[in-house]
Design an enzyme around this catalytic site. Structure first.
Site, PDB file in Angstrom:
ATOM      1  NE  ARG A  70      -2.353  -1.227   3.617  1.00  0.00           N
ATOM      2  CZ  ARG A  70      -1.827  -0.452   4.546  1.00  0.00           C
ATOM      3  NH1 ARG A  70      -1.870   0.863   4.417  1.00  0.00           N
ATOM      4  NH2 ARG A  70      -1.272  -0.966   5.618  1.00  0.00           N
ATOM      5  CE1 TYR A 198       0.535  -5.950  -2.033  1.00  0.00           C
ATOM      6  CE2 TYR A 198      -0.662  -4.015  -1.284  1.00  0.00           C
ATOM      7  CZ  TYR A 198      -0.109  -5.250  -1.029  1.00  0.00           C
ATOM      8  OH  TYR A 198      -0.218  -5.790   0.216  1.00  0.00           O
ATOM      9  CE  LYS A 207      -6.315  -3.507   4.350  1.00  0.00           C
ATOM     10  NZ  LYS A 207      -6.633  -4.007   5.677  1.00  0.00           N
ATOM     11  CG  HIS A 227      -7.611  -2.840   9.899  1.00  0.00           C
ATOM     12  ND1 HIS A 227      -6.314  -2.438  10.124  1.00  0.00           N
ATOM     13  CD2 HIS A 227      -7.540  -3.836   8.992  1.00  0.00           C
ATOM     14  CE1 HIS A 227      -5.501  -3.147   9.380  1.00  0.00           C
ATOM     15  NE2 HIS A 227      -6.205  -4.007   8.685  1.00  0.00           N
ATOM     16  CB  SER A 249      -0.980  -3.757   8.261  1.00  0.00           C
ATOM     17  OG  SER A 249      -2.005  -2.872   7.892  1.00  0.00           O
ATOM     18  CB  CYS A 251      -0.265  -6.965  14.404  1.00  0.00           C
ATOM     19  SG  CYS A 251       0.764  -5.509  14.496  1.00  0.00           S
ATOM     20  CG  ASP A 276      -7.865  -6.977   6.608  1.00  0.00           C
ATOM     21  OD1 ASP A 276      -7.009  -6.679   7.466  1.00  0.00           O
ATOM     22  OD2 ASP A 276      -8.007  -6.327   5.557  1.00  0.00           O
ATOM     23  NE  ARG A 365      -0.050  -8.560   1.954  1.00  0.00           N
ATOM     24  CZ  ARG A 365      -0.811  -7.950   2.869  1.00  0.00           C
ATOM     25  NH1 ARG A 365      -1.969  -8.452   3.223  1.00  0.00           N
ATOM     26  NH2 ARG A 365      -0.384  -6.851   3.456  1.00  0.00           N
TER      27      ARG A 365
HETATM   28  C1  OXD Z   1      -3.222  -4.417   5.473  1.00  0.00           C
HETATM   29  C2  OXD Z   1      -3.761  -5.581   4.744  1.00  0.00           C
HETATM   30  O1  OXD Z   1      -2.268  -3.786   5.014  1.00  0.00           O
HETATM   31  O2  OXD Z   1      -4.704  -6.198   5.255  1.00  0.00           O
HETATM   32  O3  OXD Z   1      -3.750  -4.114   6.549  1.00  0.00           O
HETATM   33  O4  OXD Z   1      -3.293  -5.890   3.635  1.00  0.00           O
HETATM   34 MN    MN Z   2      -5.475  -5.236   7.032  1.00  0.00          MN
END
Ligand code: OXD
Ligand code: MN
Length: 581
Positions: A70, A198, A207, A227, A249, A251, A276, A365
């Site tokens: 991102r 991406y 998002k 989130h 993100s 974690c 997510d 990913r």
């Molecule tokens: C993030 C994702 O960056 O879920 O939070 O990809």
């Molecule tokens: Mn996320």
């Protein structure tokens, strides 16, 4: 094809005349269409097939090396008034933003096919779901959207009967980072993104729609777009508690959402609702209910193995799209932490050489349908969602934050959420490992001024007396030698059990100025190699360090000026005072 919805038809026609594609394809969402797209991308090199015997229907996509995460610095919230976007967002006036981005879209689809993807975020028949349409020139986006959302004919039918939808326009453009922009227009319910292929920049349902636009819409309509993962924890006697957890993100949301109970907790079961995003609504009884707007996972691959996340490890063995992983000499996908095989080719397609860095990109990913996950909850499809017992905030903190603590009230919980901070990871372009404030794990995703967002959170206390309890966890505490104090992964269920016991008023706690902490004996550590000293560190606070932390939260709040809700300032000041006494 065309649509009965004239606003949609007009928009598609306008976009086509502006971007000049060679063809327009309305996505139906069928499996046949998915397969045709895959074949198309295998033929033009966008995808390559992985070892079909070991990884059936798995494909690898290598993104442009400059397009791997991102891009918060190129992501804008565009409203007339800068203060409405807030210091938490990059802002541009809508007219200027449209002009800037429209110039980049001019004839950008020449020689390409324009895909029109109607999609529904959430179960197709849920009143809590919301629809969108993404227009894109990327077949990779189409197949990812098929795995991540309910897309195609059914979504179009809902849009035609409902009338409203979020407009998302995307083009990979020329992938030049200088001509990359991700623009949100919350008042217009629209998104324009160009120059990136991406994930979060290109799969606009995720998002851009389900968090940035939806958070704004949620405030107007009285709900929350967060989130958060959603998980069901079933005890041996069959009681299920659903919890929603907001962590920044990378974690460990996906790992927690798919947690496998350790042998020391026999009879427990864990059900994944989402990994997510959660949309939270108050029902008629005042209970907070959650749906997962997504129907698939776009997860970080490195670190996934049989021990850390067996459900994920197994579910990505078939019908998965990999992005930016390495491959072995047998053409199997490979990543750091896989604990099996070794890389022959790195994520850029070069012969693997450790001197070039990691073999898989740290933010590589997998994209996979949720139905691949053995722990997928059938209630993820329930139109009414699931009732939430606890909201859990968390971050990656080497120091300071205890293993778990509980808020004293909803308002205090909002302060805990607003104070979330975490060490940064590779999910965003930028420096890794520095602590930054990430309120409610929404720093990159809140589509309006955080001060107004916190006021919206606080307002729930006036609307219901059945709200979930609020907690904070930290799985990442380290000792002075840099070793983790808590084993994490499946063992986190021991902490979640304490959370459930607190929700059921079954266990007492130690009251401190920052909240209720567990008595060390109430966290079951049977069979864990963990010292009493470590448990003490994990279940106590250093008052001086906490005072500094609360003061730093106060300084952070100052950046929101007069818009900061007084109740939040009061909470913060009360805790500073209590820490001084
Ligand atoms: C993030 C994702 O960056 O879920 O939070 O990809
Ligand atoms: Mn996320």
């Amino acid at each position: 094809m065309s649509t009965k919805n004239s606003a949609l038809q007009t928009w598609v026609d306008q976009v086509a005349s502006h971007t000049q594609p060679d063809a327009v394809h309305w996505c139906t969402g069928t499996d046949t269409e998915y397969q045709e797209m895959i074949e198309l991308m295998l033929a033009d090199g966008t995808l390559s097939a992985l070892n079909a015997a070991q990884y059936p229907n798995c494909y690898l996509h290598r993104s442009d090396p400059s397009d791997v995460a991102r891009v918060e610095h190129l992501t804008f919230v565009c409203m007339d008034n800068e203060d409405d976007a807030g210091p938490n967002n990059h802002w541009m006036k809508p007219a200027e933003a449209h002009a800037k981005v429209d110039a980049l879209f001019d004839r950008c689809m020449k020689g390409r096919t324009m895909y029109v993807i109607p999609y529904c975020m959430g179960p197709i028949d849920s009143p809590y779901s919301r629809c969108g349409v993404e227009i894109t020139d990327s077949a990779y986006v189409v197949v990812n959207m098929k795995l991540m959302t309910r897309m195609g004919n059914k979504a179009l039918t809902r849009i035609e009967s409902e009338g409203s939808f979020v407009k998302g326009l995307h083009s990979t453009g020329d992938l030049d980072p200088e001509r990359r922009l991700i623009m949100h227009f919350p008042d217009e319910l629209s998104i324009k993104s160009i120059g990136s292929g991406y994930g979060g920049n290109a799969l606009l349902g995720k998002k851009c729609h389900a968090l940035r636009i939806a958070s704004y819409q949620a405030r107007q309509e009285g709900w929350l777009a967060e989130h958060m993962l959603i998980v069901g924890l079933e005890s041996p006697d069959g009681d299920v508690h659903y919890i929603a957890c907001a962590f920044p993100s990378a974690c460990g949301k996906t790992n927690l959402a798919m947690l496998i109970p350790p042998a020391s907790l026999p009879g427990w079961k864990v059900w994944t609702l989402g990994d997510d995003i959660a949309w939270l609504h108050l029902d008629d009884d005042g209970k907070l209910r959650a749906i997962n707007p997504e129907s698939g996972y776009f997860g970080v691959v490195p670190g996934t193995n049989e021990k850390t996340n067996k459900n994920a490890y197994d579910m990505i063995k078939h019908d998965t799209i990999y992005t930016n992983v390495a491959t072995t000499k047998n053409n199997e996908p490979w990543w750091e932490g896989k604990k099996d095989g070794s890389p022959a080719t790195d994520w850029q397609g070069r012969d693997y050489d450790a001197a070039n860095g990691t073999a898989a990109h740290p933010n590589s990913r997998f994209t996979v349908a949720a139905t691949n996950n053995a722990s997928y909850s059938s209630l993820a499809e329930a139109p009414e969602g699931v009732p939430i017992s606890a909201i859990v905030f968390g971050g990656r903190r080497k120091k300071l934050a205890p293993l778990v603590y509980e808020a004293k009230s909803w308002e205090h919980g909002v302060l805990i959420g607003a104070g979330v901070a975490s060490e940064t990871t590779a999910a965003n372009i930028g420096e890794v490992g520095v602590v930054r404030r990430d309120p409610m794990a929404m720093k990159p995703f809140c589509g309006y001024n955080f001060a107004d967002y916190w006021a919206h959170w606080l307002s729930f206390a006036k609307r219901s007396d059945k709200l979930p309890r609020i907690f904070h966890v930290n799985w990442f505490r380290q000792n002075d030698d840099g070793e983790f104090l808590w084993p994490g992964f499946g063992e986190n269920l021991r902490v979640l059990r304490w959370i459930i016991d607190r929700c059921e008023d079954r266990v007492a706690a130690n009251e401190t100025p920052i909240g209720y902490l567990p008595h060390p004996v109430d966290i079951d550590t049977t069979d864990l190699d963990i010292s009493d000293a470590a448990m003490t560190a994990l279940t106590s606070i250093d008052r001086d360090q906490w005072r500094a932390e609360m003061e730093s939260i106060g300084e952070y709040f100052d950046t929101y000026g007069d818009r900061l809700p007084a109740a939040l300032r009061q909470q913060q000041q009360d805790i500073v005072k209590a820490l001084m006494s």
